[in-house]
Design a protein around this motif. Structure first.
Motif, PDB file in Angstrom:
ATOM      1  N   GLY A 159       0.634  -1.184  -0.169  1.00 36.04           N
ATOM      2  CA  GLY A 159       0.059  -0.316  -0.099  1.00 36.04           C
ATOM      3  C   GLY A 159       1.059   1.600   0.373  1.00 36.04           C
ATOM      4  N   LYS A 160       0.542   2.790  -0.268  1.00 39.02           N
ATOM      5  CA  LYS A 160       0.818   3.436  -0.386  1.00 39.02           C
ATOM      6  C   LYS A 160       0.845   4.141   1.556  1.00 39.02           C
ATOM      7  CE  LYS A 160      -0.155   4.676  -5.000  1.00 39.02           C
ATOM      8  NZ  LYS A 160      -0.950   5.824  -5.675  1.00 39.02           N
ATOM      9  N   VAL A 161       0.182   3.630   1.925  1.00 43.58           N
ATOM     10  CA  VAL A 161       0.532   3.825   3.691  1.00 43.58           C
ATOM     11  C   VAL A 161       0.721   3.229   3.906  1.00 43.58           C
ATOM     12  CG1 VAL A 161      -1.745   5.807   3.157  1.00 43.58           C
ATOM     13  CG2 VAL A 161      -1.838   3.781   3.827  1.00 43.58           C
ATOM     14  N   GLY A 162       1.400   3.348   6.145  1.00 38.96           N
ATOM     15  CA  GLY A 162       2.185   2.268   6.626  1.00 38.96           C
ATOM     16  C   GLY A 162       1.021   1.867   7.241  1.00 38.96           C
ATOM     17  N   ALA A 163       1.123   0.409   7.041  1.00 39.16           N
ATOM     18  CA  ALA A 163       1.073  -0.561   7.934  1.00 39.16           C
ATOM     19  C   ALA A 163       0.851  -1.403   9.359  1.00 39.16           C
ATOM     20  CB  ALA A 163       0.562  -1.550   7.218  1.00 39.16           C
ATOM     21  N   ALA A 164       0.330  -1.608   9.521  1.00 39.48           N
ATOM     22  CA  ALA A 164       1.055  -2.679  11.268  1.00 39.48           C
ATOM     23  C   ALA A 164       0.105  -3.955  12.085  1.00 39.48           C
ATOM     24  CB  ALA A 164       0.923  -1.537  12.517  1.00 39.48           C
ATOM     25  N   VAL A 165       1.001  -4.658  12.295  1.00 40.47           N
ATOM     26  CA  VAL A 165       0.067  -5.682  12.960  1.00 40.47           C
ATOM     27  C   VAL A 165       0.467  -6.292  14.309  1.00 40.47           C
ATOM     28  CG1 VAL A 165      -0.067  -6.601  10.452  1.00 40.47           C
ATOM     29  CG2 VAL A 165       1.629  -7.679  12.345  1.00 40.47           C
ATOM     30  N   ILE A 166      -0.687  -6.819  14.917  1.00 40.06           N
ATOM     31  CA  ILE A 166      -0.203  -7.059  16.191  1.00 40.06           C
ATOM     32  C   ILE A 166       0.143  -9.060  16.374  1.00 40.06           C
ATOM     33  CG2 ILE A 166      -0.679  -8.095  18.518  1.00 40.06           C
ATOM     34  CD1 ILE A 166       0.290  -5.624  18.612  1.00 40.06           C
ATOM     35  N   ALA A 167       1.425  -9.814  16.950  1.00 37.22           N
ATOM     36  CA  ALA A 167       1.736 -10.730  16.108  1.00 37.22           C
ATOM     37  C   ALA A 167       1.580 -11.827  17.849  1.00 37.22           C
ATOM     38  CB  ALA A 167       2.915 -11.151  15.705  1.00 37.22           C
ATOM     39  N   ALA A 168       0.660 -13.352  17.443  1.00 38.60           N
ATOM     40  CA  ALA A 168       0.403 -13.398  18.680  1.00 38.60           C
ATOM     41  C   ALA A 168       1.324 -14.940  18.722  1.00 38.60           C
ATOM     42  CB  ALA A 168      -1.079 -13.934  18.889  1.00 38.60           C
ATOM     43  N   PHE A 169       2.274 -15.830  19.766  1.00 41.30           N
ATOM     44  CA  PHE A 169       3.501 -17.052  19.164  1.00 41.30           C
ATOM     45  C   PHE A 169       2.236 -17.797  20.242  1.00 41.30           C
ATOM     46  CE2 PHE A 169       5.243 -14.180  17.086  1.00 41.30           C
ATOM     47  CZ  PHE A 169       5.777 -13.646  16.283  1.00 41.30           C
ATOM     48  N   ASN A 170       2.462 -19.376  20.530  1.00 47.10           N
ATOM     49  CA  ASN A 170       2.165 -20.107  21.962  1.00 47.10           C
ATOM     50  C   ASN A 170       3.327 -20.534  21.866  1.00 47.10           C
ATOM     51  OD1 ASN A 170       2.655 -21.475  19.036  1.00 47.10           O
ATOM     52  ND2 ASN A 170       1.786 -23.357  19.402  1.00 47.10           N
ATOM     53  N   SER A 171       3.987 -19.604  22.280  1.00 43.95           N
ATOM     54  CA  SER A 171       5.902 -19.626  22.642  1.00 43.95           C
ATOM     55  C   SER A 171       6.042 -18.888  23.175  1.00 43.95           C
ATOM     56  CB  SER A 171       6.412 -20.106  21.939  1.00 43.95           C
ATOM     57  OG  SER A 171       7.894 -20.226  22.439  1.00 43.95           O
ATOM     58  N   GLN A 172       6.420 -18.621  24.936  1.00 46.57           N
ATOM     59  CA  GLN A 172       7.670 -17.565  25.100  1.00 46.57           C
ATOM     60  C   GLN A 172       8.311 -16.682  24.599  1.00 46.57           C
ATOM     61  OE1 GLN A 172       8.413 -19.603  29.418  1.00 46.57           O
ATOM     62  NE2 GLN A 172      11.105 -19.240  28.101  1.00 46.57           N
ATOM     63  N   LEU A 173       8.648 -17.152  23.831  1.00 48.05           N
ATOM     64  CA  LEU A 173       9.623 -16.738  23.156  1.00 48.05           C
ATOM     65  C   LEU A 173      10.396 -18.287  21.758  1.00 48.05           C
ATOM     66  CD1 LEU A 173      12.279 -15.296  23.398  1.00 48.05           C
ATOM     67  CD2 LEU A 173      13.855 -16.773  24.187  1.00 48.05           C
ATOM     68  N   PRO A 174       9.278 -17.827  20.647  1.00 50.72           N
ATOM     69  CA  PRO A 174       9.200 -18.250  19.182  1.00 50.72           C
ATOM     70  C   PRO A 174      10.125 -18.483  18.287  1.00 50.72           C
ATOM     71  CG  PRO A 174       8.403 -16.573  19.082  1.00 50.72           C
ATOM     72  CD  PRO A 174       8.451 -16.568  20.680  1.00 50.72           C
ATOM     73  N   GLY A 175      11.323 -17.610  18.414  1.00 49.81           N
ATOM     74  CA  GLY A 175      12.378 -17.265  17.590  1.00 49.81           C
ATOM     75  C   GLY A 175      12.332 -17.416  16.651  1.00 49.81           C
TER      76      GLY A 175
END
Length: 219
Positions: A159-175
């Protein structure tokens, strides 16, 4: 009949085994706040004795990350290294910000499945199966997309504008293993003859990529 019972028992045992292997192990107590300063090496982090509400709190995802870099994106992690109270809980979050045209380059998370929720903007996302099939989609604000554990995946802001997401993981430290950086910026380096044969290119091309991905040293 006995064979059927044996088969059913095998299926049950296999299902139980898989269910406990798809994420971090279950916790054995109420909390185990990570002692990030401990020299003791365990699968996770040792528990510290003095805890407070601040061990379970962070505002690290509140502000957009700076995207003025070569990829035009920035991942801000809220994992056990930033929120010690996540130790043994098997979950973590990240915020990913993208400039227009920004890319979170192809990478994998060896210890977690990832779900992204779009905060703003629109992204082209996808992952590649072990059969080399690309599963991709365009997603926008309010939508989610899942990246299965261990599979190579990416997100691109076209797109022509910024974007952002929240990512969730089923690990305390996914690597995270970024494919390009893993192969071309490893230390010690992956031999040129391995990369030239794998990618069917010459040594000059390999050296050019290595020079661009090499960690920048401060002057």
């Amino acid at each position: 009949m006995e064979a059927v019972k044996t088969l059913l028992l095998f299926v049950v045992v296999l299902a139980v085994a898989l269910s406990v292997s798809i994420a971090d192990p279950d916790l054995l107590q109420d909390v185990c706040v990570a002692d990030l300063t401990s020299a003791v090496k365990v699968n996770g982090f040792p528990c510290k004795s003095n805890i407070s509400e601040m061990d379970f709190f962070s505002d690290i995802l509140a502000k957009p990350g700076a995207t003025n870099n070569s990829m035009g994106s920035l991942v801000t992690g809220a994992n056990v290294q930033k929120v010690p109270g996540l130790n043994t809980l098997g979950v973590s979050l990240s915020r990913i910000d993208y400039a227009p045209g920004g890319l979170n380059p192809p990478h994998t998370h060896p210890r977690a499945t990832e779900v992204v929720f779009v905060l703003k903007g629109q992204l082209d996302v996808g992952f590649i199966t072990t059969a080399n099939v690309l599963i991709s989609k365009s997603i926008k604000k309010g939508e989610v997309f899942v990246f299965p554990r261990g599979l190579v995946h990416f997100q691109k802001n076209n797109g022509k504008v910024g974007a952002a997401v929240i990512a969730a993981f089923n690990s305390q430290l996914p690597g995270t293993q970024s494919i390009a950086a893993t192969l071309f910026a490893a230390s010690p380096p992956v031999p040129d003859h391995v990369l030239t044969k794998a990618f069917q290119v010459g040594t000059k091309e390999v050296e050019k990529i290595k020079s661009r991905l090499a960690p920048k040293t401060k002057k």
